[in-house]
Design an enzyme around this catalytic site. Structure first.
Site, PDB file in Angstrom:
ATOM      1  N   ALA A  22      31.432  52.810  34.924  1.00 52.28           N
ATOM      2  CA  ALA A  22      30.681  54.044  35.150  1.00 52.28           C
ATOM      3  C   ALA A  22      31.032  55.116  34.116  1.00 52.28           C
ATOM      4  O   ALA A  22      31.497  56.201  34.469  1.00 52.28           O
ATOM      5  CB  ALA A  22      30.932  54.568  36.573  1.00 52.28           C
ATOM      6  N   TYR A  45      34.043  40.959  38.478  1.00 50.45           N
ATOM      7  CA  TYR A  45      33.941  42.421  38.409  1.00 50.45           C
ATOM      8  C   TYR A  45      33.273  42.871  37.105  1.00 50.45           C
ATOM      9  O   TYR A  45      32.437  43.770  37.092  1.00 50.45           O
ATOM     10  CB  TYR A  45      35.354  42.998  38.548  1.00 50.45           C
ATOM     11  N   ASN A  46      33.632  42.243  36.020  1.00 50.76           N
ATOM     12  CA  ASN A  46      33.057  42.575  34.722  1.00 50.76           C
ATOM     13  C   ASN A  46      31.526  42.486  34.744  1.00 50.76           C
ATOM     14  O   ASN A  46      30.834  43.363  34.220  1.00 50.76           O
ATOM     15  CB  ASN A  46      33.627  41.626  33.663  1.00 50.76           C
ATOM     16  N   ASP A  56      37.745  31.816  45.880  1.00 45.26           N
ATOM     17  CA  ASP A  56      38.271  32.194  44.569  1.00 45.26           C
ATOM     18  C   ASP A  56      39.553  33.009  44.683  1.00 45.26           C
ATOM     19  O   ASP A  56      40.447  32.902  43.835  1.00 45.26           O
ATOM     20  CB  ASP A  56      37.222  32.996  43.791  1.00 45.26           C
ATOM     21  N   GLY A  57      39.646  33.834  45.724  1.00 45.07           N
ATOM     22  CA  GLY A  57      40.867  34.606  45.922  1.00 45.07           C
ATOM     23  C   GLY A  57      42.075  33.713  46.107  1.00 45.07           C
ATOM     24  O   GLY A  57      43.149  33.967  45.538  1.00 45.07           O
ATOM     25  N   ASP A  73      34.949  56.204  35.534  1.00 41.73           N
ATOM     26  CA  ASP A  73      35.745  55.656  36.626  1.00 41.73           C
ATOM     27  C   ASP A  73      36.912  54.827  36.118  1.00 41.73           C
ATOM     28  O   ASP A  73      37.927  54.697  36.796  1.00 41.73           O
ATOM     29  CB  ASP A  73      34.875  54.782  37.538  1.00 41.73           C
ATOM     30  N   SER A 119      29.516  42.669  37.360  1.00 38.62           N
ATOM     31  CA  SER A 119      28.931  43.700  38.226  1.00 38.62           C
ATOM     32  C   SER A 119      28.939  45.067  37.546  1.00 38.62           C
ATOM     33  O   SER A 119      28.154  45.947  37.906  1.00 38.62           O
ATOM     34  CB  SER A 119      29.685  43.775  39.554  1.00 38.62           C
ATOM     35  N   ALA A 163      36.547  33.275  32.186  1.00 40.60           N
ATOM     36  CA  ALA A 163      36.418  32.851  33.584  1.00 40.60           C
ATOM     37  C   ALA A 163      36.172  34.037  34.493  1.00 40.60           C
ATOM     38  O   ALA A 163      35.465  33.929  35.499  1.00 40.60           O
ATOM     39  CB  ALA A 163      37.669  32.105  34.024  1.00 40.60           C
ATOM     40  N   THR A 174      32.321  36.709  34.910  1.00 41.19           N
ATOM     41  CA  THR A 174      31.221  36.672  35.871  1.00 41.19           C
ATOM     42  C   THR A 174      31.569  37.393  37.169  1.00 41.19           C
ATOM     43  O   THR A 174      30.756  37.405  38.092  1.00 41.19           O
ATOM     44  CB  THR A 174      30.842  35.218  36.205  1.00 41.19           C
TER      45      THR A 174
END
Length: 257
Positions: A181, A159-160, A45-46, A146, A162, A154, A157
Protein backbone atom coordinates in the site's frame (compact mmCIF):
# COMPACT_ATOMS: atom_id res chain seq x y z
CA UNK A 1 16.14 -43.70 -2.98
CA UNK A 2 14.74 -47.16 -2.20
CA UNK A 3 11.31 -48.34 -3.41
CA UNK A 4 10.27 -48.46 0.23
CA UNK A 5 11.78 -45.33 1.77
CA UNK A 6 11.67 -44.69 5.48
CA UNK A 7 8.98 -42.04 5.94
CA UNK A 8 8.44 -39.67 8.84
CA UNK A 9 4.72 -38.83 8.93
CA UNK A 10 4.12 -35.47 10.61
CA UNK A 11 0.65 -34.03 11.18
CA UNK A 12 -0.93 -30.73 12.14
CA UNK A 13 -3.19 -30.64 15.17
CA UNK A 14 -6.46 -30.91 13.20
CA UNK A 15 -8.51 -34.05 13.62
CA UNK A 16 -8.40 -34.84 9.89
CA UNK A 17 -4.60 -34.64 9.80
CA UNK A 18 -4.21 -36.73 12.94
CA UNK A 19 -6.53 -39.43 11.57
CA UNK A 20 -4.69 -39.44 8.25
CA UNK A 21 -1.37 -39.82 10.04
CA UNK A 22 -2.66 -42.82 12.00
CA UNK A 23 -3.83 -44.44 8.74
CA UNK A 24 -0.52 -43.77 6.98
CA UNK A 25 1.55 -45.09 9.89
CA UNK A 26 -0.55 -48.28 10.01
CA UNK A 27 0.13 -48.94 6.31
CA UNK A 28 3.67 -47.67 5.79
CA UNK A 29 5.28 -47.52 9.22
CA UNK A 30 6.82 -44.48 10.78
CA UNK A 31 10.29 -43.14 11.54
CA UNK A 32 11.69 -40.17 13.39
CA UNK A 33 12.66 -37.29 11.08
CA UNK A 34 16.35 -37.83 11.84
CA UNK A 35 16.19 -41.49 10.69
CA UNK A 36 13.79 -41.02 7.78
CA UNK A 37 14.57 -40.82 4.05
CA UNK A 38 11.53 -38.60 3.37
CA UNK A 39 9.44 -36.25 5.51
CA UNK A 40 5.70 -36.33 4.90
CA UNK A 41 3.83 -33.45 6.56
CA UNK A 42 0.03 -33.74 6.62
CA UNK A 43 -1.78 -30.40 6.84
CA UNK A 44 -1.81 -27.08 5.03
CA UNK A 45 0.84 -24.67 3.82
CA UNK A 46 1.25 -23.29 7.33
CA UNK A 47 2.18 -26.72 8.64
CA UNK A 48 4.50 -27.26 5.68
CA UNK A 49 6.37 -24.08 6.63
CA UNK A 50 6.54 -25.26 10.26
CA UNK A 51 8.03 -28.54 9.07
CA UNK A 52 10.65 -26.77 6.95
CA UNK A 53 11.63 -24.52 9.85
CA UNK A 54 11.85 -27.40 12.32
CA UNK A 55 13.49 -30.03 10.13
CA UNK A 56 14.92 -28.25 7.07
CA UNK A 57 18.43 -28.49 8.52
CA UNK A 58 18.25 -32.29 8.10
CA UNK A 59 18.36 -31.95 4.30
CA UNK A 60 15.61 -34.58 3.80
CA UNK A 61 13.22 -34.32 0.81
CA UNK A 62 9.65 -33.38 1.76
CA UNK A 63 6.48 -34.84 0.25
CA UNK A 64 3.53 -32.98 1.78
CA UNK A 65 -0.13 -33.93 1.52
CA UNK A 66 -2.95 -31.43 1.88
CA UNK A 67 -5.19 -31.76 4.92
CA UNK A 68 -5.62 -28.07 5.65
CA UNK A 69 -7.23 -24.89 4.31
CA UNK A 70 -4.47 -23.84 1.90
CA UNK A 71 -2.20 -26.37 0.22
CA UNK A 72 -0.25 -24.64 -2.54
CA UNK A 73 2.94 -26.36 -1.37
CA UNK A 74 1.22 -29.71 -0.83
CA UNK A 75 0.12 -32.71 -2.90
CA UNK A 76 -3.42 -33.99 -2.74
CA UNK A 77 -4.14 -36.44 0.06
CA UNK A 78 -5.48 -39.73 -1.25
CA UNK A 79 -5.70 -42.25 1.54
CA UNK A 80 -5.95 -45.32 -0.71
CA UNK A 81 -2.85 -44.53 -2.79
CA UNK A 82 0.55 -46.16 -2.42
CA UNK A 83 2.61 -43.33 -0.94
CA UNK A 84 5.85 -45.17 -1.73
CA UNK A 85 4.94 -45.27 -5.42
CA UNK A 86 3.95 -41.60 -5.42
CA UNK A 87 7.26 -40.62 -3.84
CA UNK A 88 9.17 -42.72 -6.40
CA UNK A 89 7.43 -40.85 -9.26
CA UNK A 90 7.59 -37.41 -7.65
CA UNK A 91 9.40 -34.49 -9.24
CA UNK A 92 11.74 -32.37 -7.07
CA UNK A 93 11.60 -28.60 -6.59
CA UNK A 94 14.63 -27.10 -4.89
CA UNK A 95 14.04 -24.03 -2.73
CA UNK A 96 16.45 -21.72 -0.95
CA UNK A 97 15.07 -19.69 1.96
CA UNK A 98 15.79 -16.06 2.72
CA UNK A 99 18.04 -15.22 5.66
CA UNK A 100 16.79 -12.25 7.67
CA UNK A 101 18.72 -10.33 10.33
CA UNK A 102 16.87 -7.58 12.21
CA UNK A 103 18.27 -4.91 14.53
CA UNK A 104 15.80 -3.55 17.09
CA UNK A 105 15.51 -0.23 18.93
CA UNK A 106 16.96 -1.85 22.06
CA UNK A 107 20.13 -2.78 20.17
CA UNK A 108 19.43 -6.52 20.03
CA UNK A 109 19.85 -8.51 16.84
CA UNK A 110 17.67 -11.44 15.78
CA UNK A 111 17.87 -13.76 12.78
CA UNK A 112 15.39 -16.06 11.06
CA UNK A 113 14.79 -17.96 7.83
CA UNK A 114 11.86 -17.40 5.47
CA UNK A 115 10.78 -19.91 2.84
CA UNK A 116 7.92 -17.64 1.69
CA UNK A 117 8.66 -14.01 2.48
CA UNK A 118 10.02 -11.39 4.83
CA UNK A 119 7.62 -8.48 5.38
CA UNK A 120 7.92 -5.14 7.18
CA UNK A 121 4.67 -3.67 8.50
CA UNK A 122 3.74 -0.52 10.39
CA UNK A 123 2.79 -1.25 14.02
CA UNK A 124 0.43 1.72 14.50
CA UNK A 125 -1.88 3.98 12.51
CA UNK A 126 1.19 5.95 11.39
CA UNK A 127 2.51 5.05 7.95
CA UNK A 128 5.95 3.46 7.86
CA UNK A 129 8.87 5.42 6.41
CA UNK A 130 11.50 3.03 5.04
CA UNK A 131 14.69 3.50 3.06
CA UNK A 132 15.75 0.67 0.73
CA UNK A 133 19.35 -0.22 -0.15
CA UNK A 134 20.39 -2.92 -2.63
CA UNK A 135 23.92 -4.29 -2.32
CA UNK A 136 24.85 -1.24 -0.25
CA UNK A 137 23.47 1.31 -2.72
CA UNK A 138 20.44 3.41 -1.87
CA UNK A 139 17.63 2.77 -4.34
CA UNK A 140 14.60 4.23 -2.53
CA UNK A 141 15.36 7.15 -0.25
CA UNK A 142 11.96 7.05 1.46
CA UNK A 143 9.10 4.61 0.93
CA UNK A 144 5.93 5.76 2.70
CA UNK A 145 3.16 3.20 3.15
CA UNK A 146 2.05 0.17 5.12
CA UNK A 147 5.37 -1.59 4.56
CA UNK A 148 7.38 -3.65 2.10
CA UNK A 149 8.25 -7.31 1.56
CA UNK A 150 10.74 -9.62 -0.13
CA UNK A 151 9.41 -12.94 -1.47
CA UNK A 152 10.97 -16.13 -2.81
CA UNK A 153 9.57 -17.75 -5.98
CA UNK A 154 7.65 -20.28 -3.85
CA UNK A 155 6.27 -17.44 -1.73
CA UNK A 156 5.57 -15.11 -4.64
CA UNK A 157 2.04 -16.54 -5.00
CA UNK A 158 1.15 -15.83 -1.35
CA UNK A 159 1.23 -12.44 0.42
CA UNK A 160 3.35 -10.98 -2.37
CA UNK A 161 0.71 -11.84 -4.98
CA UNK A 162 -2.11 -10.32 -2.91
CA UNK A 163 -0.03 -7.12 -2.74
CA UNK A 164 0.12 -7.10 -6.59
CA UNK A 165 3.70 -8.36 -6.66
CA UNK A 166 5.04 -10.47 -9.54
CA UNK A 167 4.75 -14.26 -9.69
CA UNK A 168 8.27 -15.68 -10.03
CA UNK A 169 9.02 -18.97 -11.83
CA UNK A 170 10.93 -21.61 -9.91
CA UNK A 171 14.55 -21.76 -10.98
CA UNK A 172 14.54 -18.12 -12.08
CA UNK A 173 17.08 -17.23 -9.36
CA UNK A 174 15.10 -14.11 -8.54
CA UNK A 175 13.30 -12.57 -5.57
CA UNK A 176 10.45 -10.06 -5.51
CA UNK A 177 10.64 -6.67 -3.78
CA UNK A 178 7.08 -5.43 -3.33
CA UNK A 179 5.73 -2.33 -1.51
CA UNK A 180 2.61 -2.69 0.64
CA UNK A 181 0.00 0.00 0.00
CA UNK A 182 2.62 2.61 -1.00
CA UNK A 183 1.74 6.29 -0.75
CA UNK A 184 5.15 7.52 -1.92
CA UNK A 185 6.66 6.85 -4.44
CA UNK A 186 3.08 6.79 -5.74
CA UNK A 187 3.67 4.81 -8.95
CA UNK A 188 6.40 2.44 -7.75
CA UNK A 189 5.25 -1.18 -7.98
CA UNK A 190 8.43 -2.85 -6.74
CA UNK A 191 11.20 -4.76 -8.51
CA UNK A 192 12.41 -8.21 -9.50
CA UNK A 193 15.93 -8.76 -8.18
CA UNK A 194 18.66 -11.33 -8.64
CA UNK A 195 18.45 -13.89 -5.85
CA UNK A 196 21.91 -13.01 -4.52
CA UNK A 197 20.98 -9.34 -3.99
CA UNK A 198 21.40 -8.10 -0.43
CA UNK A 199 18.35 -6.04 0.53
CA UNK A 200 18.55 -3.65 3.48
CA UNK A 201 15.54 -1.81 4.91
CA UNK A 202 16.19 1.23 7.10
CA UNK A 203 13.31 2.40 9.30
CA UNK A 204 13.59 6.17 9.09
CA UNK A 205 11.47 7.22 12.09
CA UNK A 206 11.28 4.13 14.33
CA UNK A 207 10.07 5.89 17.50
CA UNK A 208 7.18 7.84 16.03
CA UNK A 209 6.46 5.26 13.31
CA UNK A 210 7.36 1.82 14.74
CA UNK A 211 7.72 -1.11 12.36
CA UNK A 212 7.75 -4.89 12.82
CA UNK A 213 9.28 -7.55 10.59
CA UNK A 214 7.92 -11.05 10.00
CA UNK A 215 9.92 -13.91 8.45
CA UNK A 216 7.22 -16.44 7.54
CA UNK A 217 5.55 -16.63 10.98
CA UNK A 218 8.39 -15.32 13.16
CA UNK A 219 7.74 -11.69 14.14
CA UNK A 220 10.19 -9.15 15.59
CA UNK A 221 8.81 -5.78 16.70
CA UNK A 222 10.33 -2.30 16.91
CA UNK A 223 13.01 -2.86 14.28
CA UNK A 224 15.34 -0.14 13.00
CA UNK A 225 17.14 -2.09 10.26
CA UNK A 226 16.55 -5.38 8.45
CA UNK A 227 18.96 -7.16 6.10
CA UNK A 228 17.77 -9.94 3.79
CA UNK A 229 19.65 -12.23 1.43
CA UNK A 230 19.10 -15.67 -0.07
CA UNK A 231 20.71 -18.42 2.00
CA UNK A 232 23.92 -19.75 0.52
CA UNK A 233 24.07 -22.99 2.50
CA UNK A 234 20.45 -23.97 3.24
CA UNK A 235 18.32 -25.69 0.62
CA UNK A 236 15.20 -27.85 0.81
CA UNK A 237 13.75 -30.23 -1.76
CA UNK A 238 9.98 -30.48 -2.07
CA UNK A 239 8.53 -33.47 -3.94
CA UNK A 240 5.42 -33.15 -6.10
CA UNK A 241 3.21 -35.49 -8.08
CA UNK A 242 4.13 -35.09 -11.81
CA UNK A 243 0.59 -34.08 -12.75
CA UNK A 244 0.48 -31.38 -10.08
CA UNK A 245 4.01 -30.05 -9.74
CA UNK A 246 4.84 -26.70 -8.18
CA UNK A 247 6.23 -25.15 -11.36
CA UNK A 248 2.97 -25.79 -13.20
CA UNK A 249 0.97 -24.35 -10.32
CA UNK A 250 3.05 -21.18 -10.25
CA UNK A 251 2.55 -20.80 -14.00
CA UNK A 252 -1.21 -21.41 -13.69
CA UNK A 253 -1.52 -18.66 -11.06
CA UNK A 254 -0.65 -16.14 -13.77
CA UNK A 255 -3.63 -17.15 -15.90
CA UNK A 256 -6.46 -16.95 -13.37
CA UNK A 257 -9.09 -14.52 -14.62
Amino acid sequence: MSDTPRIAFLASTTEAAQMARAAMVARFGDHAPEQADVLCPLGGDGFMLQTLHRHGHLGKPVFGMKLGTVGFLMNQYRGDDDVNARIARAEPANLRPLEMVALTESGTSTGSLAYNDVSLLRQTRQAAHVGIDLNGQERVAELIGDGVLVATPAGSTAYNYSAHGPVLPLGSHTIALTPLAPYRPRRWRGAILKADTEVRFRVLDPYKRPVSVTADSHETRDVVEVTIRESRDRRVTLLFDPEHNLEDRILSEQFVF
